[in-house]
Structures are given as C-alpha cells and as structure tokens.
Motif scaffolding. Structure first.
Motif, PDB file in Angstrom:
ATOM      1  N   SER A  69       0.837  -1.193   0.000  1.00  0.00           N
ATOM      2  CA  SER A  69       0.000   0.000   0.000  1.00  0.00           C
ATOM      3  C   SER A  69       0.875   1.247   0.000  1.00  0.00           C
ATOM      4  CB  SER A  69      -0.904   0.005   1.231  1.00  0.00           C
ATOM      5  OG  SER A  69      -0.141   0.231   2.402  1.00  0.00           O
ATOM      6  N   PRO A  70       0.314   2.426  -0.288  1.00  0.00           N
ATOM      7  CA  PRO A  70       1.092   3.663  -0.275  1.00  0.00           C
ATOM      8  C   PRO A  70       1.781   3.940   1.057  1.00  0.00           C
ATOM      9  CG  PRO A  70      -0.990   4.018  -1.400  1.00  0.00           C
ATOM     10  CD  PRO A  70      -1.056   2.652  -0.796  1.00  0.00           C
ATOM     11  N   ASP A  71       1.206   3.440   2.168  1.00  0.00           N
ATOM     12  CA  ASP A  71       1.830   3.671   3.477  1.00  0.00           C
ATOM     13  C   ASP A  71       2.711   2.509   3.922  1.00  0.00           C
ATOM     14  OD1 ASP A  71      -0.135   1.839   3.957  1.00  0.00           O
ATOM     15  OD2 ASP A  71      -1.190   3.004   5.489  1.00  0.00           O
ATOM     16  N   GLY A  72       3.065   1.614   2.972  1.00  0.00           N
ATOM     17  CA  GLY A  72       4.020   0.563   3.263  1.00  0.00           C
ATOM     18  C   GLY A  72       3.465  -0.667   3.931  1.00  0.00           C
ATOM     19  N   GLU A  73       2.150  -0.862   3.891  1.00  0.00           N
ATOM     20  CA  GLU A  73       1.532  -2.044   4.493  1.00  0.00           C
ATOM     21  C   GLU A  73       1.322  -3.125   3.430  1.00  0.00           C
ATOM     22  OE1 GLU A  73       0.872  -2.658   7.719  1.00  0.00           O
ATOM     23  OE2 GLU A  73       1.875  -0.745   8.119  1.00  0.00           O
ATOM     24  N   PRO A  74       1.563  -4.402   3.760  1.00  0.00           N
ATOM     25  CA  PRO A  74       1.341  -5.476   2.788  1.00  0.00           C
ATOM     26  C   PRO A  74      -0.147  -5.658   2.497  1.00  0.00           C
ATOM     27  CG  PRO A  74       1.819  -6.402   4.951  1.00  0.00           C
ATOM     28  CD  PRO A  74       2.036  -4.918   5.064  1.00  0.00           C
ATOM     29  N   VAL A  75      -0.467  -5.924   1.245  1.00  0.00           N
ATOM     30  CA  VAL A  75      -1.846  -6.083   0.797  1.00  0.00           C
ATOM     31  C   VAL A  75      -1.924  -7.348  -0.048  1.00  0.00           C
ATOM     32  CG1 VAL A  75      -3.679  -5.099  -0.645  1.00  0.00           C
ATOM     33  CG2 VAL A  75      -2.300  -3.601   0.807  1.00  0.00           C
ATOM     34  N   LYS A 101      -4.585  -9.643   7.168  1.00  0.00           N
ATOM     35  CA  LYS A 101      -4.450 -10.919   6.469  1.00  0.00           C
ATOM     36  C   LYS A 101      -3.040 -11.486   6.612  1.00  0.00           C
ATOM     37  CE  LYS A 101      -7.867  -9.787   2.912  1.00  0.00           C
ATOM     38  NZ  LYS A 101      -8.098  -9.633   1.441  1.00  0.00           N
ATOM     39  N   PHE A 102      -2.057 -10.609   6.811  1.00  0.00           N
ATOM     40  CA  PHE A 102      -0.669 -11.064   6.873  1.00  0.00           C
ATOM     41  C   PHE A 102      -0.236 -11.461   8.286  1.00  0.00           C
ATOM     42  CE2 PHE A 102      -0.815  -9.078   2.792  1.00  0.00           C
ATOM     43  CZ  PHE A 102       0.137  -9.719   2.028  1.00  0.00           C
ATOM     44  N   ASP A 103      -1.126 -11.291   9.271  1.00  0.00           N
ATOM     45  CA  ASP A 103      -0.797 -11.745  10.617  1.00  0.00           C
ATOM     46  C   ASP A 103      -0.585 -13.260  10.598  1.00  0.00           C
ATOM     47  OD1 ASP A 103      -1.108  -9.184  11.418  1.00  0.00           O
ATOM     48  OD2 ASP A 103      -2.922  -9.499  12.606  1.00  0.00           O
ATOM     49  N   ASP A 104       0.476 -13.718  11.210  1.00  0.00           N
ATOM     50  CA  ASP A 104       0.795 -15.148  11.282  1.00  0.00           C
ATOM     51  C   ASP A 104       1.019 -15.774   9.905  1.00  0.00           C
ATOM     52  OD1 ASP A 104       0.485 -15.106  14.112  1.00  0.00           O
ATOM     53  OD2 ASP A 104      -1.687 -15.283  13.865  1.00  0.00           O
ATOM     54  N   THR A 105       1.387 -14.951   8.910  1.00  0.00           N
ATOM     55  CA  THR A 105       1.689 -15.446   7.570  1.00  0.00           C
ATOM     56  C   THR A 105       3.148 -15.130   7.246  1.00  0.00           C
ATOM     57  OG1 THR A 105      -0.593 -15.090   6.825  1.00  0.00           O
ATOM     58  CG2 THR A 105       1.089 -15.331   5.123  1.00  0.00           C
ATOM     59  N   ASP A 106       3.896 -16.144   6.833  1.00  0.00           N
ATOM     60  CA  ASP A 106       5.316 -15.966   6.534  1.00  0.00           C
ATOM     61  C   ASP A 106       5.477 -15.277   5.173  1.00  0.00           C
ATOM     62  OD1 ASP A 106       8.059 -16.121   6.583  1.00  0.00           O
ATOM     63  OD2 ASP A 106       8.145 -18.267   6.107  1.00  0.00           O
ATOM     64  N   TRP A 107       6.172 -14.144   5.134  1.00  0.00           N
ATOM     65  CA  TRP A 107       6.397 -13.437   3.876  1.00  0.00           C
ATOM     66  C   TRP A 107       7.638 -12.562   3.998  1.00  0.00           C
ATOM     67  CZ3 TRP A 107       6.343  -8.024   3.412  1.00  0.00           C
ATOM     68  CH2 TRP A 107       5.886  -7.325   4.540  1.00  0.00           C
ATOM     69  N   GLY A 121       9.371  -5.305  -4.453  1.00  0.00           N
ATOM     70  CA  GLY A 121       8.793  -4.778  -3.229  1.00  0.00           C
ATOM     71  C   GLY A 121       7.490  -5.409  -2.815  1.00  0.00           C
ATOM     72  N   SER A 122       6.874  -6.203  -3.692  1.00  0.00           N
ATOM     73  CA  SER A 122       5.628  -6.881  -3.319  1.00  0.00           C
ATOM     74  C   SER A 122       5.917  -8.000  -2.314  1.00  0.00           C
ATOM     75  CB  SER A 122       4.954  -7.487  -4.552  1.00  0.00           C
ATOM     76  OG  SER A 122       4.542  -6.498  -5.460  1.00  0.00           O
ATOM     77  N   PRO A 123       5.008  -8.243  -1.369  1.00  0.00           N
ATOM     78  CA  PRO A 123       5.189  -9.371  -0.448  1.00  0.00           C
ATOM     79  C   PRO A 123       5.197 -10.694  -1.212  1.00  0.00           C
ATOM     80  CG  PRO A 123       3.489  -7.868   0.337  1.00  0.00           C
ATOM     81  CD  PRO A 123       3.796  -7.462  -1.063  1.00  0.00           C
ATOM     82  N   VAL A 124       6.103 -11.592  -0.870  1.00  0.00           N
ATOM     83  CA  VAL A 124       6.148 -12.908  -1.497  1.00  0.00           C
ATOM     84  C   VAL A 124       6.171 -13.979  -0.405  1.00  0.00           C
ATOM     85  CG1 VAL A 124       7.248 -12.141  -3.624  1.00  0.00           C
ATOM     86  CG2 VAL A 124       8.671 -12.826  -1.697  1.00  0.00           C
ATOM     87  N   PHE A 125       5.495 -15.103  -0.688  1.00  0.00           N
ATOM     88  CA  PHE A 125       5.399 -16.218   0.248  1.00  0.00           C
ATOM     89  C   PHE A 125       6.447 -17.279  -0.109  1.00  0.00           C
ATOM     90  CE2 PHE A 125       0.683 -15.055  -0.085  1.00  0.00           C
ATOM     91  CZ  PHE A 125       0.803 -14.089   0.891  1.00  0.00           C
ATOM     92  N   PRO A 126       6.877 -18.074   0.859  1.00  0.00           N
ATOM     93  CA  PRO A 126       7.879 -19.108   0.579  1.00  0.00           C
ATOM     94  C   PRO A 126       7.312 -20.338  -0.124  1.00  0.00           C
ATOM     95  CG  PRO A 126       7.278 -19.137   2.901  1.00  0.00           C
ATOM     96  CD  PRO A 126       6.605 -17.942   2.305  1.00  0.00           C
TER      97      PRO A 126
END
Length: 302
Positions: free
Chosen positions: A27-33, A93-99, A105-110
C-alpha cells in the motif's frame, strides 16, 4: 438461458476449472496487501504479460492501482486455508503469515506452485472489475501440485475434502456442507447474501461462526476455535461478544470451557442465509439439516 440471471451466469462460469492465486502488493503507506483471485491468465510471451482482475469495490484497489507492481502466487493443493484467509475482506491478512519483500517490493510467500513478480503495465475498466496487466520480471516454480477451483468448490484431495469424507449418514452430509460453506466464503460478497446478512443484523464473519456451531455440531468455544483455525479463519472475543450482545448466542459457564447455545433467531438466520445464497446441491444438504431439526424437535415434544 437468460444472461440477466446473475446467479445462473455465475454458476455457468464456475464450470470452467481454474487455479487459485493470491496477488500481493504494498500500500502507499508501506503495508502489505493481498487478495485471493482465480481470474489469473497468460496474455503474451513476447513481451511476457499476464492479467488478473479486481473488484471495483475491493478495499485493496487503491494499493494495486498506485504501487506499480504485484506478485502472483499460484497456490498449492494444501493451501486452501491460506486462500480462504486472503479471500476475506478486511485487514490483518498477513498476521501469522510468513512473507518477505520480493524483487519489486511486493510481499512474497515461501510456498507456491508458481510465483510471478510483475510490473504493472496497464489497468483497464472491465465492468464491475478492473483488469490489471503486468509484465513478468521474474518467476519461479516449485514441484508441488496446484490448488484447483471448479463449480464453486476446491477440487482434489485437499484437507477440507479429507475432513468432509465420512460415514454416509445425514450428519456426515451436513458436516460436509459446513466445510464447503466455510471454504467458499466468497459467496458472502454476493449482493443477495449481503442483503440477507443485513436483514439478520449479521456480519459475514459472525454468520460463519454461527454456521459452524449449528451445522457443524460444535458445542464449546474451544472446539469452535480449533475448527476455525483448521479452516484458516481467525476470530477473537470481540466477535463472540457481538453475537452475545445481539442475542444470537448464549455462553454457559462450564468448569473448563464455555458451552455455546444458539438462539432460535440465530438458527433461523443460518438456514435462511445459507439456503438463499448457495448452490442447489448445498440447498439439498440444508433441507436434510432442517429435516433433522424437525425430527429432533418432534421427539422432544412427543
């Protein structure tokens, strides 16, 4: 068949089997979406372009429109719980999610079957959705079977199907319906479902908890917590307190746990909302559940 009936059209489109993806950005404020999407498709090999679509009403639309990049994760067969988690609206949604942050810069999962990292090249108007076209900058594959979605449900030997397959009796059929209902939480975003939820003064999350208690035969808070965790849903005391204040449930004090008792209003809401927003097969399961209720009630008054 008339295309003016959105439920029939949705059902017809659902006959096309697809993979399941989670698309992420910042997001614009640096939060994963991130959102769950099965609209992913290849467009071109030269240049390497892919597309996916996002509802115009999505909470995450601004983030995807402004970030300039996104990552697409084609999910594996045992990631249905993660798919359900990212299909819900709201935050955390990203709580307790490994990324981690990917190349752009996009969040990526293992874990994934395939992962694509893309620069956003185009955004087109597509009716009630926006279509995002991205140029693939990098991709990676893992030798894992993909999660498949067909006819309104996950296909293959997923955890949900293993849990649902039991003895051929009414209770097993009802439990199978519950697991499917909880897995297919996107139906709560349909216009008819939204109206029904409003009529009964329930949020989508509150309805899911009530449905699990009633149709899943869950008796206590600890059992409900365990069931929700296994299916990828997270709830807290605030949701339970809301249901108590709305007089949908009562909590009976026990020595080591708290028993959940549904009100008649809650039971009526569960059956009404579910019957109006699910498939013909699922409605047959609901009729079985209702018949079981009437049989039990008649025995109690005999």
């Amino acid at each position: 068949m008339s295309i003016t009936d959105p439920k029939k059209l949705r059902s017809a489109l659902g006959k096309f089997a697809t993979g399941v993806t989670i698309v992420t950005t910042m997001s614009p404020d640096g939060e994963p979406v991130g959102v769950t999407a099965n609209s992913f498709s290849s467009v071109s090999l030269n240049p390497p372009l892919v597309l996916w679509s996002l509802s115009k009403s999505a909470y995450s639309l601004e983030a995807f429109s402004e970030s300039g990049h996104f990552a697409i994760h084609v999910l594996t067969q045992d990631q249905s719980a993660l798919s359900n988690k990212f299909a819900r609206s709201g935050e955390n949604k990203f709580d307790d999610t490994d990324w981690r942050a990917g190349t752009l810069g996009s969040p990526v999962f293992p874990q994934y079957a395939v992962r694509f990292e893309c620069k956003t090249r185009h955004q087109y108007d597509g009716g009630d959705h926006f279509i995002f076209v991205g140029e693939v900058i990098s991709f990676d594959e893992q030798n894992l079977p993909p999660l498949v979605f067909h006819d309104g449900k996950y296909a293959g030997t997923t955890q949900l199907e293993k849990l649902a397959n039991g003895a051929p009796n009414n209770q097993a059929i009802t439990n199978k319906f519950v697991l499917r209902l909880l897995a297919e939480s996107e139906f709560l975003t349909a216009p008819l479902a939204s109206k029904k939820l409003s009529d009964w003064d329930l949020s989508g999350e509150e309805f899911i908890l009530l449905a699990a208690v009633k149709l899943g035969g869950i008796k206590t808070l600890s059992a409900l917590q365990k069931e929700m965790n296994e299916l990828g849903f997270v709830f807290d005391d605030e949701l339970i307190n809301a249901l108590v204040s709305k007089q949908k449930i009562r909590l009976l004090d026990q020595e080591n746990d708290r028993e959940i008792v549904l009100s008649q209003d809650a039971i009526a809401a569960i059956l009404d909302i579910s019957e109006q927003t699910t498939s013909p097969t699922q409605r047959r399961h609901l009729r079985i559940a209702r018949a079981d209720d009437r049989h039990i009630e008649n025995r109690q008054h005999a």
